[in-house]
Design a protein around this motif. Structure first.
Motif, PDB file in Angstrom:
ATOM      1  N   VAL A   6       0.838  -1.196   0.000  1.00  0.00           N
ATOM      2  CA  VAL A   6       0.000   0.000   0.000  1.00  0.00           C
ATOM      3  C   VAL A   6       0.880   1.255   0.000  1.00  0.00           C
ATOM      4  CG1 VAL A   6      -1.770   1.272   1.261  1.00  0.00           C
ATOM      5  CG2 VAL A   6      -1.939  -1.195   1.052  1.00  0.00           C
ATOM      6  N   THR A   7       2.006   1.187   0.719  1.00  0.00           N
ATOM      7  CA  THR A   7       2.944   2.315   0.684  1.00  0.00           C
ATOM      8  C   THR A   7       3.408   2.559  -0.747  1.00  0.00           C
ATOM      9  OG1 THR A   7       3.724   1.717   2.867  1.00  0.00           O
ATOM     10  CG2 THR A   7       5.108   3.210   1.617  1.00  0.00           C
ATOM     11  N   TYR A   8       3.761   1.499  -1.450  1.00  0.00           N
ATOM     12  CA  TYR A   8       4.226   1.644  -2.827  1.00  0.00           C
ATOM     13  C   TYR A   8       3.162   2.278  -3.703  1.00  0.00           C
ATOM     14  CZ  TYR A   8       8.553  -0.973  -2.304  1.00  0.00           C
ATOM     15  OH  TYR A   8       9.822  -1.354  -1.947  1.00  0.00           O
ATOM     16  N   ARG A   9       1.920   1.858  -3.502  1.00  0.00           N
ATOM     17  CA  ARG A   9       0.862   2.444  -4.318  1.00  0.00           C
ATOM     18  C   ARG A   9       0.664   3.906  -3.957  1.00  0.00           C
ATOM     19  NH1 ARG A   9      -3.780  -1.078  -4.377  1.00  0.00           N
ATOM     20  NH2 ARG A   9      -3.941  -0.501  -2.214  1.00  0.00           N
ATOM     21  N   GLU A  10       0.626   4.175  -2.643  1.00  0.00           N
ATOM     22  CA  GLU A  10       0.351   5.526  -2.179  1.00  0.00           C
ATOM     23  C   GLU A  10       1.428   6.505  -2.626  1.00  0.00           C
ATOM     24  OE1 GLU A  10      -2.008   6.225   1.757  1.00  0.00           O
ATOM     25  OE2 GLU A  10       0.120   6.380   2.171  1.00  0.00           O
ATOM     26  N   ARG A  11       2.677   6.065  -2.601  1.00  0.00           N
ATOM     27  CA  ARG A  11       3.775   6.956  -2.954  1.00  0.00           C
ATOM     28  C   ARG A  11       4.002   7.057  -4.454  1.00  0.00           C
ATOM     29  NH1 ARG A  11       7.305   8.330   0.801  1.00  0.00           N
ATOM     30  NH2 ARG A  11       9.030   8.269  -0.663  1.00  0.00           N
ATOM     31  N   GLY A  12       3.291   6.282  -5.238  1.00  0.00           N
ATOM     32  CA  GLY A  12       3.429   6.378  -6.684  1.00  0.00           C
ATOM     33  C   GLY A  12       4.526   5.489  -7.252  1.00  0.00           C
ATOM     34  N   VAL A  13       5.090   4.595  -6.424  1.00  0.00           N
ATOM     35  CA  VAL A  13       6.138   3.705  -6.925  1.00  0.00           C
ATOM     36  C   VAL A  13       5.579   2.786  -8.018  1.00  0.00           C
ATOM     37  CG1 VAL A  13       7.766   1.882  -6.299  1.00  0.00           C
ATOM     38  CG2 VAL A  13       7.377   3.776  -4.733  1.00  0.00           C
ATOM     39  N   LEU A  14       4.371   2.288  -7.799  1.00  0.00           N
ATOM     40  CA  LEU A  14       3.782   1.375  -8.784  1.00  0.00           C
ATOM     41  C   LEU A  14       3.496   2.100 -10.093  1.00  0.00           C
ATOM     42  CD1 LEU A  14       1.310  -0.595  -6.456  1.00  0.00           C
ATOM     43  CD2 LEU A  14       3.585  -1.254  -7.211  1.00  0.00           C
ATOM     44  N   ARG A  15       3.025   3.348  -9.993  1.00  0.00           N
ATOM     45  CA  ARG A  15       2.771   4.150 -11.192  1.00  0.00           C
ATOM     46  C   ARG A  15       4.071   4.432 -11.941  1.00  0.00           C
ATOM     47  NH1 ARG A  15      -0.966   8.184 -12.377  1.00  0.00           N
ATOM     48  NH2 ARG A  15       0.569   9.832 -12.204  1.00  0.00           N
ATOM     49  N   ARG A  16       5.100   4.772 -11.170  1.00  0.00           N
ATOM     50  CA  ARG A  16       6.382   5.093 -11.789  1.00  0.00           C
ATOM     51  C   ARG A  16       6.902   3.890 -12.571  1.00  0.00           C
ATOM     52  NH1 ARG A  16       9.319   6.061 -14.609  1.00  0.00           N
ATOM     53  NH2 ARG A  16      11.134   7.417 -14.744  1.00  0.00           N
ATOM     54  N   LEU A  17       6.741   2.709 -11.957  1.00  0.00           N
ATOM     55  CA  LEU A  17       7.230   1.498 -12.586  1.00  0.00           C
ATOM     56  C   LEU A  17       6.420   1.156 -13.834  1.00  0.00           C
ATOM     57  CD1 LEU A  17       9.588   0.087 -11.355  1.00  0.00           C
ATOM     58  CD2 LEU A  17       8.050  -1.667 -10.512  1.00  0.00           C
ATOM     59  N   SER A  18       5.151   1.550 -13.836  1.00  0.00           N
ATOM     60  CA  SER A  18       4.295   1.148 -14.944  1.00  0.00           C
ATOM     61  C   SER A  18       4.591   1.944 -16.213  1.00  0.00           C
ATOM     62  CB  SER A  18       2.819   1.259 -14.560  1.00  0.00           C
ATOM     63  OG  SER A  18       2.442   2.608 -14.509  1.00  0.00           O
ATOM     64  N   VAL A  19       5.427   2.978 -16.148  1.00  0.00           N
ATOM     65  CA  VAL A  19       5.831   3.653 -17.384  1.00  0.00           C
ATOM     66  C   VAL A  19       7.235   3.227 -17.818  1.00  0.00           C
ATOM     67  CG1 VAL A  19       4.295   5.624 -17.217  1.00  0.00           C
ATOM     68  CG2 VAL A  19       6.513   5.720 -16.101  1.00  0.00           C
ATOM     69  N   THR A  20       7.753   2.169 -17.209  1.00  0.00           N
ATOM     70  CA  THR A  20       9.013   1.597 -17.674  1.00  0.00           C
ATOM     71  C   THR A  20       8.708   0.230 -18.284  1.00  0.00           C
ATOM     72  OG1 THR A  20       9.496   0.320 -15.705  1.00  0.00           O
ATOM     73  CG2 THR A  20      10.156   2.630 -15.668  1.00  0.00           C
ATOM     74  N   PRO A  21       9.689  -0.373 -18.954  1.00  0.00           N
ATOM     75  CA  PRO A  21       9.454  -1.720 -19.480  1.00  0.00           C
ATOM     76  C   PRO A  21       9.211  -2.749 -18.372  1.00  0.00           C
ATOM     77  CG  PRO A  21      11.334  -0.715 -20.563  1.00  0.00           C
ATOM     78  CD  PRO A  21      10.984   0.168 -19.412  1.00  0.00           C
ATOM     79  N   ALA A  22       9.624  -2.454 -17.134  1.00  0.00           N
ATOM     80  CA  ALA A  22       9.289  -3.356 -16.034  1.00  0.00           C
ATOM     81  C   ALA A  22       7.805  -3.186 -15.751  1.00  0.00           C
ATOM     82  CB  ALA A  22      10.097  -3.024 -14.795  1.00  0.00           C
ATOM     83  N   ARG A  23       7.228  -4.190 -15.124  1.00  0.00           N
ATOM     84  CA  ARG A  23       5.803  -4.085 -14.826  1.00  0.00           C
ATOM     85  C   ARG A  23       5.597  -4.068 -13.327  1.00  0.00           C
ATOM     86  NH1 ARG A  23       2.314  -6.537 -19.139  1.00  0.00           N
ATOM     87  NH2 ARG A  23       3.563  -6.263 -21.000  1.00  0.00           N
ATOM     88  N   PRO A  24       4.572  -3.352 -12.881  1.00  0.00           N
ATOM     89  CA  PRO A  24       4.327  -3.320 -11.440  1.00  0.00           C
ATOM     90  C   PRO A  24       4.123  -4.723 -10.885  1.00  0.00           C
ATOM     91  CG  PRO A  24       2.787  -1.876 -12.602  1.00  0.00           C
ATOM     92  CD  PRO A  24       3.626  -2.529 -13.631  1.00  0.00           C
ATOM     93  N   ARG A  25       3.588  -5.627 -11.705  1.00  0.00           N
ATOM     94  CA  ARG A  25       3.352  -6.950 -11.125  1.00  0.00           C
ATOM     95  C   ARG A  25       4.669  -7.688 -10.888  1.00  0.00           C
ATOM     96  NH1 ARG A  25       0.796  -8.838 -16.307  1.00  0.00           N
ATOM     97  NH2 ARG A  25       2.455  -9.905 -17.394  1.00  0.00           N
ATOM     98  N   ASP A  26       5.755  -7.277 -11.582  1.00  0.00           N
ATOM     99  CA  ASP A  26       7.067  -7.835 -11.257  1.00  0.00           C
ATOM    100  C   ASP A  26       7.467  -7.431  -9.841  1.00  0.00           C
ATOM    101  OD1 ASP A  26       7.124  -8.786 -13.798  1.00  0.00           O
ATOM    102  OD2 ASP A  26       8.460  -7.232 -14.590  1.00  0.00           O
ATOM    103  N   LEU A  27       7.129  -6.193  -9.494  1.00  0.00           N
ATOM    104  CA  LEU A  27       7.447  -5.716  -8.153  1.00  0.00           C
ATOM    105  C   LEU A  27       6.652  -6.512  -7.120  1.00  0.00           C
ATOM    106  CD1 LEU A  27       9.036  -3.489  -6.624  1.00  0.00           C
ATOM    107  CD2 LEU A  27       6.946  -2.173  -6.620  1.00  0.00           C
TER     108      LEU A  27
END
Lengths: 242, 301
Positions: free
Chosen positions: A77-98
């Protein structure tokens, strides 16, 4: 993916609270319980077992509960709240990898904790290792999958970190209670034990204890665990928002 | 060559239409500005371009790829660098680690060390993200957008939170990046930044494109007038000033008198002399991008 796992592992080790609660606490409790002489004597009321024998699976369940219900959802939830998941979703990596990296690190942590508790129990207090290792592993993996499912569901459904931590703790205590942390299942009144049979750690601890004693867990407990796994994972996958 | 093509883009949140039929194209190698007030729909527009948000209508093509088609997703993300306005990293992750991690996502990443040096982050390479200052976080965020050696970089509110020196350094960096052939989409509400960096600018107002032009072209659209500012020791006959040929308006602005019009400086000074008044702190300002912006987006704010 490799790098993500290494990052998660590193971040985990840098977090003192995570290290204390995830790795050190349950072995410490085992040592404290084991140093009470009465707990090292066979008790006919416990079917000839010693209190310390009962507590090895219970503490494994406790470590599992802390990792799956408190640490995992708070992190995600911290990752989502801080935008880490969003940041990752604009790279070739995917948030689900995280997400996968997180699960993997927490899973390894749980496996390590289990090995430490079993080894400590065996070496320090003469608690027999699980007689049926295959059955024990099955019980452990199912319990872990059920609890991680609950943790993921919390992470999926709850928007804020504070709420996630709150809900994690609110779930932690009853689930651990029914798992026998305060009153082992062996001495629960039978009505309470029936309720406990239907909870994830009630079923999980019993399944692990059965396997430790050398027989295959009862179908009821395996079915209860499987039901939790199915329900929580399906719901979590549906509800999860990056 | 066109690298980004946005046609009739529409995005609604609930019943509020935030982006309403936006169209523009970005050519390879240019710095394309998206200028607008807060809440005009700039960020939503670029979020649709980078694939973070799904448009409700219209099409987006980036290098011919559709950011919302799963098959195009990975190919696009390898060539597109994005700086998000609100995105943080885990608190305990260190600067160099973050850059190495992001570099590992891309097939041909830039050299993380060189980027750290270019952005003035070499000294904090071992500092945890949570301990960085606002400006350092901002610069790291720019570095992360560039570490994949993108062909196109989308930078949202690039210099917000930077001090004046850091802003100028960042502008210089962006010009270097462009010199390497990277196309840049720059979202901003700073006029000086848009004027300094952008080849062309789309002015977005209330979810629509009010104009797309070069900075000079935008300025030329509003009558290229001037304003003469001065103070006077005594009261002035303002009616006489307003009646001068070429004068559009006379107004008090913070203790100064401002006379707007075309080629009015000589007439104003002559009129003041006729009234026996010597103006002090006299200066002339040409209409700039800000005037053009206000004319295009209406004076209401």
């Amino acid at each position: 993916m490799n790098k993500l796992v290494r990052m998660e592992a590193r971040l985990f080790l840098r977090d003192p609270a995570a290290v204390i609660f995830g790795i050190l606490l349950t072995p410490l409790i085992l040592v404290i319980l084991g140093s009470i002489p009465g707990f090292r004597q066979a008790d006919p009321a416990l079917g000839g077992n010693r209190v310390i024998d009962l507590y090895v699976p219970i503490l494994i369940a406790m470590a599992l509960g802390m990792i799956a219900l408190n640490m995992l959802p708070a992190q995600l939830v911290t990752y989502r709240e801080r935008g880490v998941l969003r940041r990752l979703s604009v790279t070739p990596a995917r948030p689900r990898d995280l997400l996968a990296a997180q699960l993997l690190v927490h899973l390894v942590l749980m496996a390590l904790g289990t090995v430490v508790l079993l080894a400590l129990g065996r070496l320090a207090f003469g608690v027999a290792l699980p007689a049926d290792l295959v059955a024990f592993t099955v019980a452990l993996v199912l319990s872990a999958a059920a609890l991680f499912g609950i943790g993921l569901l919390v992470a999926a459904a709850v928007p804020g970190v504070k709420t996630a931590q709150g809900i994690g703790s609110v779930l932690f205590f009853p689930i651990l209670f029914f798992g026998g942390l305060w009153v082992p299942r062996e001495v629960m009144p039978s009505g309470l034990r029936h309720v406990s049979d239907a909870t994830p750690l009630g079923a999980g601890v019993q399944a692990m204890s059965d396997a430790a004693a050398g027989h295959w867990p009862q179908p009821l407990h395996l079915a209860v665990l499987a039901a939790y796994v199915l329900l929580t994972w399906v719901l979590a996958v549906r509800l999860f928002r990056w | 060559m066109t690298v980004i093509e946005v046609t009739d883009l529409t995005k609604r949140y609930g019943d509020r239409t935030v982006v309403d039929g936006v169209s523009f194209t970005v050519a390879e190698g240019e710095i394309f500005g998206i200028l607008g007030r807060n809440g005009a729909g700039k960020t939503t527009t670029v979020e649709c371009v980078s694939g973070l948000r799904r448009p409700d209508g219209g099409t987006v093509r980036v290098l011919g790829l559709d950011p919302h088609r799963d098959a195009d997703r990975d190919g696009l993300r390898r060539v597109l660098g994005v700086q998000l306005q609100e995105a943080a990293l885990p608190e305990r992750l260190r600067v160099a680690e973050a850059l190495d991690l992001f570099a590992s996502f891309y097939p041909n990443p830039a050299d993380p060390r060189a980027l750290l040096a270019d952005l003035g982050l070499a000294e904090v390479r071992d500092t945890a993200y949570g301990k960085l200052s606002g400006g350092q976080k901002q610069r790291l965020s720019i570095a992360l957008a560039l570490v994949g050696s993108p062909r196109i970089a989308i930078l949202d509110e690039l210099t917000t939170g930077l001090d004046p020196q850091a802003r100028r350094d960042t502008w210089a960096l962006i010009e270097q990046v462009r010199a390497r052939g990277v196309t840049i989409v720059l979202v901003t509400h700073f006029m000086d930044e848009a004027r300094r960096l952008c080849d062309r600018i789309a002015v977005i107002h209330d979810g629509r494109v009010a104009a797309v032009d070069t900075p000079d072209g935008l300025v030329a659209r509003v009558a290229a007038g001037q304003r003469v500012y001065f103070r006077t020791p005594a009261a002035v006959d303002e009616a006489a000033l307003a009646a001068l040929p070429g004068v559009d308006a006379v107004a008090h602005e913070g203790g100064e008198l401002a006379v707007a019009g075309r080629d009015v400086l000589l007439a104003v000074v002559t009129e003041l002399a006729r009234q026996g008044i010597t103006p002090t702190e006299l200066r002339v300002e040409q209409a700039g991008l800000e005037d053009a912006f206000i004319a295009l987006t209406g004076a209401t704010a």
